[in-house]
Design a protein around this motif. Structure first.
Motif, short mmCIF file in Angstrom:
data_model
loop_
_atom_site.label_atom_id
_atom_site.label_comp_id
_atom_site.label_asym_id
_atom_site.label_seq_id
_atom_site.Cartn_x
_atom_site.Cartn_y
_atom_site.Cartn_z
N CYS A 164 7.08 12.89 -1.54
CA CYS A 164 5.65 12.75 -1.82
C CYS A 164 5.12 13.88 -2.70
O CYS A 164 5.38 15.07 -2.44
N TYR A 220 1.86 4.40 -2.43
CA TYR A 220 3.23 4.14 -2.85
C TYR A 220 3.34 4.17 -4.37
O TYR A 220 2.48 3.64 -5.09
N PHE A 236 5.86 8.57 -2.96
CA PHE A 236 4.43 8.43 -2.68
C PHE A 236 3.65 9.56 -3.35
O PHE A 236 4.22 10.58 -3.75
#
Length: 302
Positions: A164, A220, A236
């Motif tokens: 992420c 996403y 993400f």
């Protein structure tokens, strides 16, 4: 800018390999194709032999006269079948998938070929006994499954992990460095998905555990196979408050900092961490990782 999309498909997600699933259980077709089939040999370190700018593909018959139970069927390239086998005795100029992506012109076909080979061979190395009944297993379906003595069939394991990019909704991004990484090398925060956990919840938990920050607006971006040894990286982006104190509670992260978009752009222009950089404050991962694609996409947003 808090919302952005990937501006390119991650390298290992661009596979142009024709997996030819219909052939895996067709023993006669595989036997007939073996005489002209191509074979890639890979050692336990995931290294293959290269010549010049290309991965070496040998004639499959140099391994055996017929399809070997130790080889795995990868797919087809036109009229040629493609196989891979574990060989710890290979010699010559060797490199692995990470290095290939950074130093060779790895096309979409090559990316799919090597990532599939290493993932399958790594799984076979650890799947000699059935998780169902503990009995020995043998390769079946041209290496795409293993069958135990009791007849129970098992398939290649994939371990999902999230990765992420944490940003502040503006021009700053939070990057971390693991203890084992070189000084100055930073990347996105990542972690494996736990049993009974959604991908989005995993993002929230992992970032809280690794740097003590609460994230919101989890979004996403894309995914990429990461066969080291058998993961799927799910990318993400999420937003966090840069004023929230950082805490490294799980011991995985040595340090983390908020970097500006200008700093990230400068680091991207300097190349991957292995291509130099010296005493640079910020070095970024190479192109083989989805982390690079995500960072580049965020940095390019205005």
């Amino acid at each position: 800018m808090s919302v952005f999309d990937l501006n390119a498909v991650p390298v290992l997600s661009r596979s142009a390999l024709d997996r030819a699933e219909h052939l895996r259980a067709d023993e006669q077709a595989l036997k007939e194709g073996w005489g002209q089939a191509k074979l890639v040999r890979m050692n336990r370190r995931g290294q293959v032999r290269v010549e010049g700018n290309a991965v070496v593909l040998e004639e499959a018959v140099t391994l055996s006269a017929e399809p070997s139970p130790h080889a795995v069927f990868l797919g087809v390239d036109g009229e040629f079948h493609l196989w891979a086998v574990r060989d710890n005795e290979i010699e010559g100029e060797l490199t692995d998938l990470r290095a290939v992506g950074a130093t060779l012109d790895l096309d979409d076909f090559g990316a799919g070929l090597l990532s599939t080979a290493i993932a399958l061979l790594n799984w076979h190395d650890k799947a000699g006994y059935s998780a169902h009944d503990g009995t020995p297993t043998r390769a079946s379906n041209a290496g795409w499954s293993r069958t135990s003595d009791s007849g129970h069939q098992e398939f290649p394991r994939i371990d999902p992990a999230v990765i992420c990019l944490v940003h502040d909704g503006g021009d700053r991004v939070l990057l971390g460095r693991q203890h084992t990484w070189p000084e100055g090398l930073f990347s996105l925060l990542a972690g494996f998905v736990e049993a009974g956990e959604s991908l989005e919840r995993c993002v929230e938990r992992e970032i809280k555990e690794e740097v003590g920050v609460d994230v919101r607006e989890v979004r996403y971006l894309g995914s990429q196979p990461w066969p080291f040894p058998r993961s799927l990286m799910v990318g993400f982006a999420a937003q966090a408050d840069p004023e929230q104190p950082l805490h490294f509670s799980d011991g995985e992260i040595a340090e983390a900092h908020w970097f500006t978009r200008a700093e990230v752009r400068e680091a991207l222009a300097a190349g991957a961490w292995g291509s130099g950089g010296g005493d640079a404050r910020l070095l970024l991962p190479g192109s083989i990782s989805i982390a690079r694609t995500i960072v580049e996409s965020w940095a390019a947003a205005d």
